[in-house]
Design an enzyme around this catalytic site. Structure first.
Site, PDB file in Angstrom:
ATOM      1  N   HIS A 467       0.833  -1.206   0.000  1.00  0.00           N
ATOM      2  CA  HIS A 467       0.000   0.000   0.000  1.00  0.00           C
ATOM      3  C   HIS A 467       0.870   1.259   0.000  1.00  0.00           C
ATOM      4  CE1 HIS A 467      -3.584   2.431   1.376  1.00  0.00           C
ATOM      5  NE2 HIS A 467      -2.606   3.200   1.796  1.00  0.00           N
ATOM      6  N   GLU A 468       1.770   1.341   0.956  1.00  0.00           N
ATOM      7  CA  GLU A 468       2.617   2.539   1.033  1.00  0.00           C
ATOM      8  C   GLU A 468       3.538   2.646  -0.181  1.00  0.00           C
ATOM      9  OE1 GLU A 468       1.830   4.754   3.019  1.00  0.00           O
ATOM     10  OE2 GLU A 468       0.524   3.554   4.288  1.00  0.00           O
ATOM     11  N   HIS A 471       1.812   4.478  -2.906  1.00  0.00           N
ATOM     12  CA  HIS A 471       1.976   5.927  -2.748  1.00  0.00           C
ATOM     13  C   HIS A 471       3.347   6.370  -3.244  1.00  0.00           C
ATOM     14  CE1 HIS A 471      -1.667   6.923  -0.620  1.00  0.00           C
ATOM     15  NE2 HIS A 471      -1.403   6.169   0.424  1.00  0.00           N
ATOM     16  N   HIS A 474       3.536   6.720  -6.872  1.00  0.00           N
ATOM     17  CA  HIS A 474       2.830   7.935  -7.288  1.00  0.00           C
ATOM     18  C   HIS A 474       3.778   9.134  -7.233  1.00  0.00           C
ATOM     19  CE1 HIS A 474      -1.344  10.131  -6.994  1.00  0.00           C
ATOM     20  NE2 HIS A 474      -0.723  10.376  -8.136  1.00  0.00           N
TER      21      HIS A 474
END
Length: 675
Positions: A467-468, A471, A474
């Site tokens: 999940h991190e 990010h 991104h």
């Protein structure tokens, strides 16, 4: 006297901050000088003899304050990931000062007049210039630029007080986390707990001066495995209540008055700007445009979730009864019996899985996914100074072998780190004054291993790492001209899409076969275990979605209140739980006094964002499923374009360009078994 390293160009490898040269004493003088420099730069824009245009106003503002941004970003990262008493004091002192500095700029009439002049004549602007102009104009309007007289002064006072309250809230919570200890004095009362966890508790007990006793903290890396495995019910109850009641103990660290004051101030600020509630103010520029729409989404999922959770509760109560239980199932029992039921149904437990999920292997699994999707390469940097010995760094290379950015990973829990997991940057990507490549960081709180042993992750921690890392991608892949539009500078209910969609790859058999290797034998995870992971993926989703949704609904309730008087926190929580028919055995994921996302973070009236992003991520990953290839090159390129775009395109348009249509909720309900 040596120069302040915070005020010099960061000339470490790849532009990394000189962590080995910076001292806490450097911060205050650096901030003073950087704020003065920023004010000088803003004054130059205001007093320009030229008529306002994009270049001399909007673009000039992107340059202004670069040194202040660099220093404050660095300090904010340090105080979150490696704080100490000095840094906490500095945070208390300087957060309201810096907030007031930026407020004074947003409330400067002459500066807003120039911004408004550019915005009013924006017909000649296109692309990023148009998007950035709109964004800056709305930021100033929403920041009080149109207010006059006493209302403008009161707006600034509210912001200053809120900044102080949010810092205090977060520091109280960290201190409560660190202060709580569950002591176990009998080895018999450790029954069921993994040996590694017992060893860590023994080491913590010795560290705290009680050799021979076992000490357990209440952070989530301890809480969840303890509730899952501890057979001694009384200790489960104590730890569970200790976690839920953080900063609600009527002591000097109590957060009840703090959060009530925050809710009242946020409402007052929204009213000053003409909004009915804080939630109406916050959601105006989100993908979900109003609290009514957010509540409708949550209600739709809540109804399906509630029925599922009630069936799960009945199953768990039946299992407990079959073992001679003479009690109704409570919150501290759910994990314990759910683990047993999962083992019965799927013959799958964490102890089987964890040897296949060493931290190093899972990191490689995330890197492998990025290589297959986007052609990225990650090269370890072993000799660069970082802010803590546990932090690690990699150079990221694009498909052509060119430098793309730096990725820092800081994965293990410690007392100097706030709870949770997050992504941040030390440097944002931009291109308008020459290419600036990002320095991106992931911070997690995984339990450390005993000395000499590898760190092994449970599957929820595996998903957290992916999940991190979503990010991080991104931020790393960003290809924007202006830092104000780059990377994760997007709407809050869109920013979680890139992170949550990457979680899907973590559990795909093709990816598991690459990284899930036994820590001792090196054997690839057996297909039978992969099948069980897939089969168990929807297990306990009523509970997991329920505790999240309850917190999201609580957040929205706090921020849609018409506060004629500040409510009692416990009574308010009970009222919301009663309205939504929250089962007694399911607590809010975060109770109000420990809800850092909304009272010391950026998710006020926005915790629902994870749910909306889940609609996007399930629907978005389904595109790969429909293509029959989880690394489909065409879809991977579309996803890469979305990640590269930052906030240069409205998020609903970005998603439609990727998916070919608007998002649909059915994939979420199907993925979680909530149909």
């Amino acid at each position: 006297m040596s120069p302040n390293p915070l005020l010099q160009p960061f000339e470490g490898p790849f532009g990394l901050p000189p962590f080995d040269q910076i001292s806490d004493a450097d911060l205050a003088p650096a901030l003073e000088q950087a704020m003065a420099q920023h004010r000088t730069e803003i004054d130059a824009i205001i007093h320009s003899d030229e008529p306002a245009n994009f270049g001399n106003t909007i673009e000039a503002m992107e340059r202004a304050g670069a040194q202040l941004t660099q220093i404050w970003t660095l300090f904010s990262n340090l105080v979150s990931a490696d704080t100490n008493a000095v840094r906490q004091t500095l945070q208390q002192q300087w957060t309201p000062v810096v907030a007031a500095h930026y407020d004074a700029i947003r409330l400067e009439p002459a500066l807003f007049a120039r911004i408004e002049a550019v915005w009013s004549n924006k017909s000649a602007l296109t692309g990023e210039a148009l998007r950035l102009t709109d964004k800056r104009y709305q930021e100033f309007v929403r920041g009080g630029a149109r207010l006059q007289g006493q209302a403008k002064q009161r707006f600034a006072e509210i912001n200053a007080e809120l900044s102080r309250l949010q810092v205090t809230f977060g520091q109280n919570l960290l201190e409560e986390n660190n202060a709580f200890v569950l002591w176990v004095t009998s080895a018999d009362e450790l029954a069921g707990l993994p040996e590694a966890m017992i060893a860590q508790a023994a080491a913590k007990g010795a560290e705290l001066g009680r050799e021979g006793d076992w000490a357990f903290g209440c952070d989530r890396t301890v809480l969840y495995p303890f509730l899952t495995y501890a057979q001694y019910r009384g200790h489960r109850e104590t730890l569970y209540k200790g976690y839920l009641n953080r900063a609600d103990n009527d002591n000097e660290r109590d957060n009840k008055a703090n959060l009530r004051r925050q809710a009242a101030l946020r409402l007052e600020r929204a009213n000053l700007l003409g909004y009915a509630t804080h939630a109406h103010y916050i959601l105006e520029d989100r993908m979900v445009g109003s609290p009514e729409d957010a509540k409708a989404l949550m209600s739709q999922v809540w109804q399906a979730t509630l029925g599922c959770a009630q069936m799960e509760l009945a199953d768990l109560q039946g299992l407990a009864n079959s073992q001679g239980a003479n009690f109704g199932l409570k919150g501290w029992d759910w994990w314990f019996y759910a683990a047993q039921l999962r083992q019965q149904r799927f013959e799958l437990d964490e102890a089987q899985l964890k040897p296949y999920f060493s931290l190093d292997n899972v990191i490689e699994g995330a890197f492998y996914t990025a290589r297959r999707l986007f052609g990225l390469d990650f090269r370890a940097l072993d000799n660069v100074p970082l802010y803590h010995p546990q932090a690690r760094a990699w150079e990221v290379l694009d498909p052509a072998g060119q430098h793309l950015g730096i990725f820092i990973g800081d994965y293990l829990t410690r007392d100097s780190k706030r709870g949770g997991a997050w992504m941040t940057v030390f440097r944002q990507q931009s291109g308008f004054d020459g290419p600036v490549r990002p320095i991106v960081q992931n911070v997690c709180n995984f339990p450390p291993a005993a000395a000499g042993e590898p760190v092994l992750l449970g599957f929820e921690h595996v998903k957290t790492l992916f999940h991190e890392f979503g990010h991080a991608l991104h931020g790393l892949l960003s290809q924007c001209q202006y830092p104000g539009l780059a990377g994760t500078s997007v709407a809050r209910d869109f920013v979680e899409f890139p992170s949550q969609v990457l979680e899907h790859w973590a559990m795909q058999p093709e990816v598991l076969a690459h990284y899930a290797r036994h820590v001792e034998s090196g054997q690839v995870i057996p297909q039978v275990l992969v099948d069980k992971i897939q089969q168990a993926s929807q297990f306990n989703q009523g509970f997991q979605t329920g505790e999240f949704l309850a917190a999201a609904l609580l957040d929205m309730a706090w921020h849609t209140l018409d506060l004629t008087e500040e409510p009692d926190v416990l009574a308010f929580e009970a009222k919301i739980a009663d309205e939504i028919q929250l089962p007694e055995a399911i607590a809010y994921r975060y109770r109000s006094t420990a809800f850092a996302h909304i009272f010391s973070g950026g998710y006020s009236a926005g915790y629902y964002s994870y749910l909306y992003s889940a609609v996007l991520d399930c629907d978005g990953f389904n595109a790969f499923v429909e293509a029959g290839n989880i690394f489909d090159p065409n879809l991977a390129n579309k996803l890469k374009t979305l990640l590269e775009s930052g906030d240069t395109v409205a998020p609903d348009r970005l998603y439609q360009q990727y998916r070919g249509r608007a998002p649909q909720i059915e994939a979420l309900l199907q993925h979680r078994g909530l149909q």
